[in-house]
Every structure is written in structure tokens, then in C-alpha cells.
Design a protein around this motif. Sequence first.
Motif, mmCIF file in Angstrom:
data_model
loop_
_atom_site.group_PDB
_atom_site.id
_atom_site.type_symbol
_atom_site.label_atom_id
_atom_site.label_comp_id
_atom_site.label_asym_id
_atom_site.label_seq_id
_atom_site.Cartn_x
_atom_site.Cartn_y
_atom_site.Cartn_z
ATOM 1 N N LEU A 108 -2.537 1.243 98.797
ATOM 2 C CA LEU A 108 -1.368 1.729 98.686
ATOM 3 C C LEU A 108 -0.027 1.209 98.006
ATOM 4 C CD1 LEU A 108 -1.743 3.460 102.397
ATOM 5 C CD2 LEU A 108 -1.667 4.671 100.213
ATOM 6 N N ILE A 109 -0.191 -0.094 97.914
ATOM 7 C CA ILE A 109 1.047 -0.746 97.282
ATOM 8 C C ILE A 109 1.017 -0.482 95.919
ATOM 9 C CG2 ILE A 109 1.834 -3.280 97.198
ATOM 10 C CD1 ILE A 109 0.762 -4.101 99.367
ATOM 11 N N VAL A 110 -0.239 -0.547 95.196
ATOM 12 C CA VAL A 110 -0.213 -0.314 93.798
ATOM 13 C C VAL A 110 -0.703 1.004 93.390
ATOM 14 C CG1 VAL A 110 -0.834 -2.821 93.388
ATOM 15 C CG2 VAL A 110 -2.707 -1.300 93.721
ATOM 16 N N SER A 111 -1.024 1.865 94.381
ATOM 17 C CA SER A 111 -1.605 3.176 93.868
ATOM 18 C C SER A 111 -0.917 4.003 93.157
ATOM 19 C CB SER A 111 -2.222 4.092 95.302
ATOM 20 O OG SER A 111 -0.942 4.409 95.973
ATOM 21 N N LYS A 112 0.476 3.923 93.215
ATOM 22 C CA LYS A 112 1.232 4.880 92.574
ATOM 23 C C LYS A 112 1.461 4.736 91.207
ATOM 24 C CE LYS A 112 4.073 6.015 96.614
ATOM 25 N NZ LYS A 112 3.282 7.377 96.745
#
Length: 316
Positions: A108-112
Motif C-alpha cells: 500500500l505504501i507504493v500502490s498509488k
Amino acid sequence: MPNFIHLLQEYGVLIVFAIVLIEQIGLPIPAYPVLIVAGALSVDGDFSWPAVLAVAVCACMLSDGFWFRMGRMYGKRILKLLCRISLSPDYCVSQTEDSFTRWGPRMLIVSKFIPGFNTIAAPLSGAMGVHSRTFVGYSMLGAILWAGTGIAIGAFFHASIDTVLTALSTMGSTALAVLLILLALFIGYKYLERKRFRQSVQIDRVTIDEIKQLLEQGAAPVLVDARSVTAQLLEPAVPGALLFNGGQPAPELIAVDRDRHVIVYCSCPNDVTAAQVAKELKQHGFTLARPLHGGLDAWNAAFGVRPVVDEHAATA
């Protein structure tokens, strides 16, 4: 363009909040350029960058929280729905499942920063039973990193951005036409990419009716589960099915007679993973290997969880 700048200056962070929320929900409206422009305007005092960051993170958390809840409630059904409306449905589930298997909720830290991956990450976390506090922590960290990076880019290059905005404002409708052409080219590229990929996994599928005919003839096929570890946790395999682990046939599968019918199934759009695995099995000498049309859903609808053949008979 002047109207857009005017809206930003008049309504401020409300515009940022609305556009970020719409994009994070899954609609194809780019929010990152808005964050970059807001970051540039904050240098001149038109915006407060902490306020922009706060509303952007708030919008991200509202969207992520909604999809997390949908994933918790509906599991793989919501994942399939989101992947069907994706520009790359053939990759959508498998790529995200592989990432979750490797990184867990830390993804989730890099998913965006990854188009398509962002929309599926939150509901997948919910479907996989990630604890709410863990999800909120990683999701908020990812939102801060994503929004903060956009604002920082705008602030750092604010002089250049002012020049670009001025040029676009003088172009008027021409600028809009250019943007629409670029969008059309991007969609066309994704379409061609998907078409090439599907051609690369073109192989005859086996239907449920054909499997029933094989069973009536006494030719019990060997079932192979080609899904990822994450997908197997979301939904159990068919009893007696052999696993295709990490791109390599399991020892039990290697021992199977090469003249047996081998049915490969997955739970991905267009049976893509099953088709890839069936092609690989053919290269290993399994000439009768075929992917199951409709995948695990088709099997469960026809047979439930009943195995076609005894586990030990599969290696006979």
C-alpha cells in the motif's frame, strides 16, 4: 486553463479534495497534475501546502477505506468487478496478487504510484483479512508519500510550471484537443498491448461439457491449479488438484503420464494464467494440457467442490 486556475484559487483545497477523491475511487480523472499545480501555487502564497496535503490524504483515506470495506464484505467478487473495468484486465488480478504475496500490506505504501494497482490494492487487503489498524497505517503512509511527492514536484519546478500553464492558456481549445489526442493514444496503446498479449496465450480451451464427456468415457483428467498463493487463500483449490508452484510443475505433476488429459484452471480474466501454464506444460510433454474455459467459477458451478478423480489416482 485560466478557468481551472481560477477554480483552484476560488475554491482552494475543496477542488483538490474532490478531484483526488474521484480519481482514487477509480474514475479515469488524473489528480496528480492538480497536486503539482497546487504545489506550484503554494510557493506564491495562493495555497497552503499543508492544507493541500491534508485534504489529499483525507480523500485517499476515504476512498481506500471504502474499497477496503468492500473487499472485506465481498472478497474476490469485488476484485473481479474492478479488474473487468480496468484497461488491463488480463494483468490486473495476477499482478496484484503476486505483489501481495511478496510484500503483504506494505504494498500500500507504493500502490498509488502504479496505475490500476492502486484501485485493487485496498479491496485485496480487505479480502485477505488484513487488520484494520495495519491497513490504515500503511494506507496513510502511502497517501502522504504520493500526495507529498506531487506537491513537492510542483513547488520545486514552480517557475517552469508557470511557463507551461501560460503556454497552455494561450493555446485555448488547442490545448484541450492535444490532451484528448494523448488520452486517445494511451487508450489505443493499452488496447493493442492487450490484443498482443491475448494472441500470445491463444490456445484451445476445454469446456465443462467436454470434461463431463471425458468423465463419462472413464478418462478422468488431471486438474492443475495455476492460481497464485494469494488467490488460493481467497478461495480453496479443487480437492485433488495439483499445484503449479512458482512457474515449475509440482513433483506429483511431473510423475503424471504424459498421455493423460490435463485441465489447468485459474480465477483470472480470460483464463490468461491457465493458458500460459497450459502452454508451458505442453513444452514439458503434456500434449493434452488445456486451460479450462471459465476457470474455477465454471468448475464450481458445475461440480461444486467435488473432485474429479482421487488424489492418488492422479499420479497413477
